[in-house]
Motif scaffolding. Structure first.
Motif, PDB file in Angstrom:
ATOM      1  N   TYR A 130       7.994  -0.028  -1.712  1.00 36.40           N
ATOM      2  CA  TYR A 130       7.115   1.115  -1.356  1.00 36.40           C
ATOM      3  C   TYR A 130       6.492   0.961  -2.694  1.00 36.40           C
ATOM      4  O   TYR A 130       5.184   1.638  -3.007  1.00 36.40           O
ATOM      5  CB  TYR A 130       8.110   2.463  -1.361  1.00 36.40           C
ATOM      6  N   ILE A 131       7.149   1.137  -4.105  1.00 35.57           N
ATOM      7  CA  ILE A 131       6.609   0.865  -5.145  1.00 35.57           C
ATOM      8  C   ILE A 131       5.373   0.187  -5.267  1.00 35.57           C
ATOM      9  O   ILE A 131       4.357   0.583  -6.122  1.00 35.57           O
ATOM     10  CB  ILE A 131       7.418   0.855  -6.411  1.00 35.57           C
ATOM     11  N   TYR A 132       5.181  -1.091  -4.896  1.00 42.76           N
ATOM     12  CA  TYR A 132       4.220  -1.951  -4.872  1.00 42.76           C
ATOM     13  C   TYR A 132       3.111  -1.344  -3.894  1.00 42.76           C
ATOM     14  O   TYR A 132       1.943  -1.271  -4.304  1.00 42.76           O
ATOM     15  CB  TYR A 132       4.621  -3.161  -4.550  1.00 42.76           C
ATOM     16  N   ARG A 133       3.323  -0.917  -2.773  1.00 45.86           N
ATOM     17  CA  ARG A 133       2.257  -0.431  -1.778  1.00 45.86           C
ATOM     18  C   ARG A 133       2.177   1.076  -2.380  1.00 45.86           C
ATOM     19  O   ARG A 133       0.611   1.079  -2.250  1.00 45.86           O
ATOM     20  CB  ARG A 133       2.929   0.113  -0.438  1.00 45.86           C
ATOM     21  N   ARG A 134       2.486   2.037  -3.123  1.00 40.98           N
ATOM     22  CA  ARG A 134       2.061   3.108  -3.589  1.00 40.98           C
ATOM     23  C   ARG A 134       1.395   2.506  -4.755  1.00 40.98           C
ATOM     24  O   ARG A 134       0.066   3.134  -4.872  1.00 40.98           O
ATOM     25  CB  ARG A 134       3.259   3.872  -4.330  1.00 40.98           C
ATOM     26  N   ARG A 135       1.270   1.486  -5.592  1.00 43.79           N
ATOM     27  CA  ARG A 135       0.477   1.038  -6.546  1.00 43.79           C
ATOM     28  C   ARG A 135      -0.562   0.531  -6.132  1.00 43.79           C
ATOM     29  O   ARG A 135      -1.652   0.788  -6.713  1.00 43.79           O
ATOM     30  CB  ARG A 135       1.294  -0.077  -7.502  1.00 43.79           C
ATOM     31  N   LEU A 136      -0.725  -0.460  -5.254  1.00 46.49           N
ATOM     32  CA  LEU A 136      -2.023  -0.894  -4.325  1.00 46.49           C
ATOM     33  C   LEU A 136      -2.776   0.301  -4.170  1.00 46.49           C
ATOM     34  O   LEU A 136      -3.966   0.432  -4.177  1.00 46.49           O
ATOM     35  CB  LEU A 136      -1.699  -1.669  -3.374  1.00 46.49           C
ATOM     36  N   PHE A 137      -2.125   1.448  -3.218  1.00 50.07           N
ATOM     37  CA  PHE A 137      -2.859   2.371  -3.005  1.00 50.07           C
ATOM     38  C   PHE A 137      -3.671   3.313  -4.072  1.00 50.07           C
ATOM     39  O   PHE A 137      -4.863   3.663  -3.556  1.00 50.07           O
ATOM     40  CB  PHE A 137      -1.919   3.248  -1.906  1.00 50.07           C
ATOM     41  N   ILE A 138      -2.761   3.577  -5.066  1.00 48.86           N
ATOM     42  CA  ILE A 138      -3.433   4.321  -6.123  1.00 48.86           C
ATOM     43  C   ILE A 138      -4.391   3.460  -6.806  1.00 48.86           C
ATOM     44  O   ILE A 138      -5.625   3.945  -6.782  1.00 48.86           O
ATOM     45  CB  ILE A 138      -2.291   4.700  -7.094  1.00 48.86           C
ATOM     46  N   ASP A 139      -4.365   2.228  -7.073  1.00 50.61           N
ATOM     47  CA  ASP A 139      -5.588   1.313  -7.607  1.00 50.61           C
ATOM     48  C   ASP A 139      -6.582   1.186  -6.551  1.00 50.61           C
ATOM     49  O   ASP A 139      -7.798   1.094  -7.334  1.00 50.61           O
ATOM     50  CB  ASP A 139      -4.850  -0.165  -8.099  1.00 50.61           C
ATOM     51  N   LEU A 140      -6.325   0.816  -5.427  1.00 54.99           N
ATOM     52  CA  LEU A 140      -7.255   0.369  -4.476  1.00 54.99           C
ATOM     53  C   LEU A 140      -8.252   1.532  -3.655  1.00 54.99           C
ATOM     54  O   LEU A 140      -9.385   1.558  -3.306  1.00 54.99           O
ATOM     55  CB  LEU A 140      -6.989  -0.628  -3.612  1.00 54.99           C
ATOM     56  N   ILE A 141      -7.495   2.842  -3.519  1.00 53.92           N
ATOM     57  CA  ILE A 141      -7.987   3.775  -2.779  1.00 53.92           C
ATOM     58  C   ILE A 141      -7.859   5.091  -3.502  1.00 53.92           C
ATOM     59  O   ILE A 141      -8.969   5.643  -3.486  1.00 53.92           O
ATOM     60  CB  ILE A 141      -7.356   3.801  -1.378  1.00 53.92           C
ATOM     61  N   ALA A 142      -7.026   5.587  -4.117  1.00 54.83           N
ATOM     62  CA  ALA A 142      -6.763   6.689  -4.573  1.00 54.83           C
ATOM     63  C   ALA A 142      -7.655   7.068  -5.626  1.00 54.83           C
ATOM     64  O   ALA A 142      -8.504   8.180  -5.933  1.00 54.83           O
ATOM     65  CB  ALA A 142      -5.478   7.248  -4.953  1.00 54.83           C
ATOM     66  N   GLU A 143      -7.558   6.226  -6.863  1.00 49.83           N
ATOM     67  CA  GLU A 143      -8.458   6.361  -7.904  1.00 49.83           C
ATOM     68  C   GLU A 143      -9.961   6.140  -7.762  1.00 49.83           C
ATOM     69  O   GLU A 143     -10.735   6.812  -8.013  1.00 49.83           O
ATOM     70  CB  GLU A 143      -8.058   5.216  -8.994  1.00 49.83           C
ATOM     71  N   PRO A 144     -10.375   4.974  -7.059  1.00 47.87           N
ATOM     72  CA  PRO A 144     -12.004   4.967  -6.794  1.00 47.87           C
ATOM     73  C   PRO A 144     -12.248   6.029  -5.954  1.00 47.87           C
ATOM     74  O   PRO A 144     -13.593   6.541  -6.287  1.00 47.87           O
ATOM     75  CB  PRO A 144     -11.724   3.722  -5.874  1.00 47.87           C
ATOM     76  N   LYS A 145     -11.978   6.688  -5.081  1.00 47.38           N
ATOM     77  CA  LYS A 145     -12.216   7.863  -4.145  1.00 47.38           C
ATOM     78  C   LYS A 145     -11.875   9.294  -4.897  1.00 47.38           C
ATOM     79  O   LYS A 145     -12.421  10.184  -4.614  1.00 47.38           O
ATOM     80  CB  LYS A 145     -11.660   7.883  -3.070  1.00 47.38           C
ATOM     81  N   GLY A 146     -11.174   9.211  -5.870  1.00 50.75           N
ATOM     82  CA  GLY A 146     -11.043  10.442  -6.473  1.00 50.75           C
ATOM     83  C   GLY A 146      -9.898  11.419  -6.053  1.00 50.75           C
ATOM     84  O   GLY A 146      -9.868  12.577  -6.242  1.00 50.75           O
ATOM     85  N   TYR A 147      -9.122  10.696  -5.387  1.00 54.48           N
ATOM     86  CA  TYR A 147      -8.100  11.350  -4.432  1.00 54.48           C
ATOM     87  C   TYR A 147      -6.992  11.785  -5.546  1.00 54.48           C
ATOM     88  O   TYR A 147      -6.552  10.966  -6.340  1.00 54.48           O
ATOM     89  CB  TYR A 147      -7.474  10.717  -3.506  1.00 54.48           C
ATOM     90  N   LYS A 148      -6.252  13.233  -5.438  1.00 51.78           N
ATOM     91  CA  LYS A 148      -5.157  13.340  -6.108  1.00 51.78           C
ATOM     92  C   LYS A 148      -3.933  12.700  -5.306  1.00 51.78           C
ATOM     93  O   LYS A 148      -3.925  12.732  -4.117  1.00 51.78           O
ATOM     94  CB  LYS A 148      -4.975  14.734  -6.273  1.00 51.78           C
ATOM     95  N   PHE A 149      -2.821  12.060  -5.948  1.00 53.38           N
ATOM     96  CA  PHE A 149      -1.846  11.474  -5.378  1.00 53.38           C
ATOM     97  C   PHE A 149      -0.542  12.485  -5.970  1.00 53.38           C
ATOM     98  O   PHE A 149      -0.386  12.573  -7.267  1.00 53.38           O
ATOM     99  CB  PHE A 149      -1.438  10.044  -5.716  1.00 53.38           C
ATOM    100  N   THR A 150       0.161  12.990  -4.928  1.00 54.56           N
ATOM    101  CA  THR A 150       1.564  13.546  -5.480  1.00 54.56           C
ATOM    102  C   THR A 150       2.629  13.070  -4.598  1.00 54.56           C
ATOM    103  O   THR A 150       2.720  12.895  -3.630  1.00 54.56           O
ATOM    104  CB  THR A 150       1.361  15.201  -5.015  1.00 54.56           C
ATOM    105  N   GLU A 151       3.834  12.636  -5.407  1.00 55.85           N
ATOM    106  CA  GLU A 151       4.979  12.425  -4.970  1.00 55.85           C
ATOM    107  C   GLU A 151       5.898  13.163  -5.053  1.00 55.85           C
ATOM    108  O   GLU A 151       6.390  13.714  -6.348  1.00 55.85           O
ATOM    109  CB  GLU A 151       5.399  10.972  -5.511  1.00 55.85           C
ATOM    110  N   ILE A 152       6.673  13.532  -4.194  1.00 61.85           N
ATOM    111  CA  ILE A 152       7.856  14.819  -4.089  1.00 61.85           C
ATOM    112  C   ILE A 152       9.025  13.662  -3.951  1.00 61.85           C
ATOM    113  O   ILE A 152       9.197  13.297  -2.833  1.00 61.85           O
ATOM    114  CB  ILE A 152       7.455  15.579  -3.238  1.00 61.85           C
TER     115      ILE A 152
END
Length: 177
Positions: A130-152
């Motif tokens: 999970y931590i690796y998939r989360r990192r890839l998601f943040i680096d490849l998708i969330a940051e470039p598109k300007g999405y906010k990421f919230t982990e609860i």
């Protein structure tokens, strides 16, 4: 004279912080017994939704529904899968596609997009990739598109605590959890 401040009056950063505190307090008040889980399932059935965890249900009831009713959230999509890496072959090794599935993708009235991930401590530990998939998601998708990421991270249920203890005993560790 008393002035009442609404969450909508706060800037997005502080509003998100206040919403997270409200959700955390709501979770702390809930007890995770079989009866409350049964009640949650009945309530979920009444609103026509299915949830994969109690944390998802509580977040939906305490944050998403009020946000939709107030008009702050215009779209809430559960379990959206984002492709991270395509499937491919390298030599004689077949590499499967990698994807990240978020619990909720929220689109706010101001156009902001928030991706919400809800995990218990045990599930987060058990899903080691999970931590690796989360990192890839943040680096490849969330940051470039300007999405906010919230982990609860939700408290562990009684069953998960029991599983923690079983795994600790199996590993030869006898300390209390």
């Amino acid at each position: 004279m008393s002035t009442r401040l609404n969450l909508e009056d706060l800037p997005p950063r502080y509003r998100a912080q206040a919403e997270a505190q409200i959700a955390r307090r709501t979770r702390e008040k809930c007890t995770t017994t079989q009866q409350t889980l049964a009640d949650a399932a009945k309530s979920a059935g009444k609103i026509g939704k299915t949830f994969e965890s109690r944390g998802e249900y509580e977040y939906y009831i305490s944050v998403i529904l009020p946000g939709i009713e107030s008009g702050r959230i215009i779209k809430a999509t559960p379990h959206v899968a984002f492709p991270l890496l395509p499937a491919k072959e390298y030599g004689n090794v077949k590499l499967p596609a990698a994807r990240y599935t978020a619990d909720y993708v929220l689109v706010y009235a101001d156009g902001a997009v928030e991706v919400v991930e809800i995990k218990s401590k045990f599930t987060r530990w058990a899903q080691r990739d999970y931590i690796y998939r989360r990192r890839l998601f943040i680096d490849l998708i969330a940051e470039p598109k300007g999405y906010k990421f919230t982990e609860i991270i939700t408290p562990d249920s009684k069953d998960e605590i029991r599983e923690w203890k079983r795994l600790a005993k199996q590993a030869g560790r006898s300390e209390k959890l």
